[in-house]
Design an enzyme around this catalytic site. Structure first.
Site, PDB file in Angstrom:
ATOM      1  N   ASP A 165       0.893  -1.344  -0.115  1.00  0.00           N
ATOM      2  CA  ASP A 165      -0.145  -0.123   0.078  1.00  0.00           C
ATOM      3  C   ASP A 165       0.859   1.418  -0.075  1.00  0.00           C
ATOM      4  OD1 ASP A 165      -2.427  -1.395  -0.129  1.00  0.00           O
ATOM      5  OD2 ASP A 165      -2.692  -1.548   1.945  1.00  0.00           O
TER       6      ASP A 165
ATOM      7  N   LYS B 252       0.030  -8.328  -2.226  1.00  0.00           N
ATOM      8  CA  LYS B 252      -1.250  -7.786  -2.496  1.00  0.00           C
ATOM      9  C   LYS B 252      -1.193  -6.490  -3.150  1.00  0.00           C
ATOM     10  CE  LYS B 252      -4.370  -6.049   0.355  1.00  0.00           C
ATOM     11  NZ  LYS B 252      -4.858  -4.754  -0.367  1.00  0.00           N
TER      12      LYS B 252
ATOM     13  N   ASP C  97      -6.225  -6.629  -5.486  1.00  0.00           N
ATOM     14  CA  ASP C  97      -7.358  -6.417  -4.582  1.00  0.00           C
ATOM     15  C   ASP C  97      -7.996  -4.970  -4.964  1.00  0.00           C
ATOM     16  OD1 ASP C  97      -8.968  -6.152  -2.409  1.00  0.00           O
ATOM     17  OD2 ASP C  97      -7.543  -5.290  -1.225  1.00  0.00           O
ATOM     18  N   LEU C  98      -8.843  -4.955  -6.353  1.00  0.00           N
ATOM     19  CA  LEU C  98      -9.380  -3.787  -6.707  1.00  0.00           C
ATOM     20  C   LEU C  98     -10.882  -4.048  -6.407  1.00  0.00           C
ATOM     21  CD1 LEU C  98      -7.398  -3.720 -10.110  1.00  0.00           C
ATOM     22  CD2 LEU C  98      -6.984  -2.504  -8.026  1.00  0.00           C
ATOM     23  N   LYS C  99     -11.429  -4.896  -5.835  1.00  0.00           N
ATOM     24  CA  LYS C  99     -12.760  -5.014  -5.290  1.00  0.00           C
ATOM     25  C   LYS C  99     -13.672  -4.406  -6.314  1.00  0.00           C
ATOM     26  CE  LYS C  99     -11.534  -4.416  -0.588  1.00  0.00           C
ATOM     27  NZ  LYS C  99     -10.228  -3.919  -0.464  1.00  0.00           N
ATOM     28  N   PHE C 100     -13.973  -5.104  -7.286  1.00  0.00           N
ATOM     29  CA  PHE C 100     -14.933  -4.608  -8.415  1.00  0.00           C
ATOM     30  C   PHE C 100     -16.090  -4.638  -7.912  1.00  0.00           C
ATOM     31  CE2 PHE C 100     -11.444  -6.704 -11.511  1.00  0.00           C
ATOM     32  CZ  PHE C 100     -10.689  -5.483 -11.705  1.00  0.00           C
TER      33      PHE C 100
ATOM     34  N   ASP D 201     -19.921  -3.269 -10.270  1.00  0.00           N
ATOM     35  CA  ASP D 201     -20.396  -2.624 -11.540  1.00  0.00           C
ATOM     36  C   ASP D 201     -21.395  -3.487 -11.982  1.00  0.00           C
ATOM     37  OD1 ASP D 201     -20.789  -0.494 -13.477  1.00  0.00           O
ATOM     38  OD2 ASP D 201     -18.806   0.223 -13.007  1.00  0.00           O
TER      39      ASP D 201
ATOM     40  N   PRO E 230     -22.719  -6.170 -14.388  1.00  0.00           N
ATOM     41  CA  PRO E 230     -22.414  -7.422 -14.931  1.00  0.00           C
ATOM     42  C   PRO E 230     -21.484  -7.450 -15.762  1.00  0.00           C
ATOM     43  CG  PRO E 230     -24.517  -7.531 -13.971  1.00  0.00           C
ATOM     44  CD  PRO E 230     -24.502  -6.215 -14.219  1.00  0.00           C
ATOM     45  N   ASN E 231     -21.792  -6.608 -16.851  1.00  0.00           N
ATOM     46  CA  ASN E 231     -21.072  -6.890 -18.335  1.00  0.00           C
ATOM     47  C   ASN E 231     -19.653  -5.894 -17.923  1.00  0.00           C
ATOM     48  OD1 ASN E 231     -20.916  -6.981 -21.139  1.00  0.00           O
ATOM     49  ND2 ASN E 231     -20.657  -5.032 -21.253  1.00  0.00           N
ATOM     50  N   THR E 232     -19.505  -4.999 -17.201  1.00  0.00           N
ATOM     51  CA  THR E 232     -18.371  -4.180 -16.747  1.00  0.00           C
ATOM     52  C   THR E 232     -17.360  -5.121 -15.918  1.00  0.00           C
ATOM     53  OG1 THR E 232     -19.648  -2.274 -17.207  1.00  0.00           O
ATOM     54  CG2 THR E 232     -17.583  -2.223 -15.748  1.00  0.00           C
TER      55      THR E 232
ATOM     56  N   THR F  50     -13.579  -5.413   6.521  1.00  0.00           N
ATOM     57  CA  THR F  50     -13.211  -5.534   8.177  1.00  0.00           C
ATOM     58  C   THR F  50     -12.952  -4.004   8.729  1.00  0.00           C
ATOM     59  OG1 THR F  50     -10.901  -5.710   7.158  1.00  0.00           O
ATOM     60  CG2 THR F  50     -11.895  -7.633   8.146  1.00  0.00           C
TER      61      THR F  50
ATOM     62  N   ARG G 109      -3.449  -7.832  12.741  1.00  0.00           N
ATOM     63  CA  ARG G 109      -2.442  -6.910  13.610  1.00  0.00           C
ATOM     64  C   ARG G 109      -1.548  -7.793  14.378  1.00  0.00           C
ATOM     65  NH1 ARG G 109      -3.559  -4.382  10.367  1.00  0.00           N
ATOM     66  NH2 ARG G 109      -4.902  -2.212  10.295  1.00  0.00           N
TER      67      ARG G 109
ATOM     68  N   GLY H 265      -0.670  -5.655   6.249  1.00  0.00           N
ATOM     69  CA  GLY H 265      -0.070  -4.346   5.415  1.00  0.00           C
ATOM     70  C   GLY H 265       0.801  -3.585   6.304  1.00  0.00           C
ATOM     71  N   ARG H 266       0.270  -2.573   6.881  1.00  0.00           N
ATOM     72  CA  ARG H 266       0.956  -1.404   7.775  1.00  0.00           C
ATOM     73  C   ARG H 266       1.853  -2.101   8.718  1.00  0.00           C
ATOM     74  NH1 ARG H 266      -4.173   2.367   8.202  1.00  0.00           N
ATOM     75  NH2 ARG H 266      -5.120  -0.013   8.051  1.00  0.00           N
TER      76      ARG H 266
HETATM   77  O1  C5P Z   1      -2.545  -2.042   6.801  1.00  0.00           O
HETATM   78  P1  C5P Z   1      -3.620  -3.009   6.795  1.00  0.00           P
HETATM   79  O2  C5P Z   1      -3.156  -4.487   7.212  1.00  0.00           O
HETATM   80  O3  C5P Z   1      -4.737  -2.495   7.561  1.00  0.00           O
HETATM   81  O4  C5P Z   1      -4.049  -3.249   5.161  1.00  0.00           O
HETATM   82  C1  C5P Z   1      -5.106  -4.300   4.895  1.00  0.00           C
HETATM   83  C2  C5P Z   1      -5.017  -4.314   3.630  1.00  0.00           C
HETATM   84  O5  C5P Z   1      -6.410  -5.262   3.301  1.00  0.00           O
HETATM   85  C3  C5P Z   1      -5.355  -2.993   2.841  1.00  0.00           C
HETATM   86  O6  C5P Z   1      -4.858  -2.850   1.669  1.00  0.00           O
HETATM   87  C4  C5P Z   1      -7.046  -2.936   2.377  1.00  0.00           C
HETATM   88  O7  C5P Z   1      -7.229  -2.370   1.420  1.00  0.00           O
HETATM   89  C5  C5P Z   1      -7.281  -4.308   2.192  1.00  0.00           C
HETATM   90  N1  C5P Z   1      -8.438  -5.110   2.702  1.00  0.00           N
HETATM   91  C6  C5P Z   1      -9.237  -4.871   3.979  1.00  0.00           C
HETATM   92  N2  C5P Z   1     -10.465  -5.233   4.112  1.00  0.00           N
HETATM   93  C7  C5P Z   1     -11.010  -6.023   3.078  1.00  0.00           C
HETATM   94  C8  C5P Z   1     -10.378  -6.316   1.871  1.00  0.00           C
HETATM   95  C9  C5P Z   1      -9.127  -5.687   1.791  1.00  0.00           C
HETATM   96  O8  C5P Z   1      -8.497  -4.184   4.815  1.00  0.00           O
HETATM   97  N3  C5P Z   1     -12.162  -6.705   3.489  1.00  0.00           N
END
Ligand code: C5P
Length: 242
Positions: free
Chosen positions: A17, A39, A65-68, A70, A72-74, A127, A189, A218-219
């Site tokens: 990220d 990711k 992880d772009l979470k489409f 829109d 259905p066709n798109t 989440t 975490r 992630g972080r």
């Molecule tokens: O930094 P952190 O661990 O919170 O990052 C979580 C990653 O997972 C982010 O890239 C976020 O976009 C992604 N994510 C999420 N919840 C979802 C799907 C993806 O936090 N349901």
């Protein structure tokens, strides 16, 4: 890929990220030898573009992880484009409805000429949302009741798995009949008290014990002082569980 990682039950995807391609490449170079899975989400994709994804998907396992969400066709068209990038996983929102989910499944099934087809995951309840956030946006069910509805739809429409919170893994496993149906779990975490903008969080070990097929970190890793040492520690702990 290193053998011991291949044998690991729960896969770890590190979320790249950042808007900076240089920073993303640095993370990939540092963390790739420890754990070859990443990711790529909206921030990096919008900044770096599909060619960047294509390039790193040649060497690493990538969850796009772009979470489409829109018509259905798109979404079916976007799914074909994602598959052509060579990624291992990508996702669409279950809230897009049955036709969007099914048409995307069909679009992937009908694609030919690819060395690999990506797994199609359905995003259930983010989440970052708790029950009170869902109420605010007009959902009257609790997060777990909403997850139940969307998991059932995802399985009916032939998706390969869902994105859900760790606490919902037992529910997902109890609902689905297909043993290969996967759970991809963000909101992880190292210290479960450090939630930041997330609401439904868990530690890597707990998520793995609950049966997560994959977790997203992630972080907790990318903002750490010594990311690769910390990631190595997480990987080792998960390995010891399996
Ligand atoms: O930094 P952190 O661990 O919170 O990052 C979580 C990653 O997972 C982010 O890239 C976020 O976009 C992604 N994510 C999420 N919840 C979802 C799907 C993806 O936090 N349901």
């Amino acid at each position: 890929m290193q053998g011991h990682i291949e044998n690991m039950k729960t896969k770890v995807f590190v979320a790249l990220d950042t808007a900076s391609i240089d920073e993303a490449k640095l993370w990939v170079d540092q963390l790739g030898p420890v754990n070859p899975r990443f990711k790529i989400g909206l921030e990096l994709f919008v900044s770096a573009g599909p060619r960047f994804v294509e390039e790193i998907a040649k060497k690493y396992e990538i969850f796009l992880d772009l979470k489409f969400h829109d018509i259905p066709n798109t979404v079916a068209g976007a799914a074909r484009s994602a598959a052509r990038l060579g990624v291992h996983y990508f996702n669409i929102h279950c809230s897009g409805g049955v036709r969007m989910l099914s048409e995307t499944r069909n679009a992937l099934d009908q694609l030919t000429g690819l060395s690999r087809k990506p797994k199609l995951l359905g995003v259930t309840v983010l989440t970052s949302l708790a029950d009170e956030d869902l109420l605010q946006i007009g959902f009257t069910k609790s997060a777990s009741a909403q997850v139940k509805t969307w998991v059932e739809l995802a399985e009916q429409c032939g998706l390969d798995g869902v994105v859900c919170a760790a606490s919902e893994i037992p529910l997902v496993k109890s609902l689905v009949k297909e043993p290969k149906f996967e759970t991809m779990v963000p909101g992880i975490r190292l210290d479960a008290n450090q939630t930041q903008d997330q609401r439904r969080v868990e530690t890597p070990e707990q998520a793995a014990k609950l049966g997560a097929n994959s977790i997203v970190l992630g972080r907790a890793i990318t903002k750490a002082e010594k990311p690769s040492e910390l990631l190595q520690e997480v990987v080792r702990k998960l390995e010891n569980l399996s």
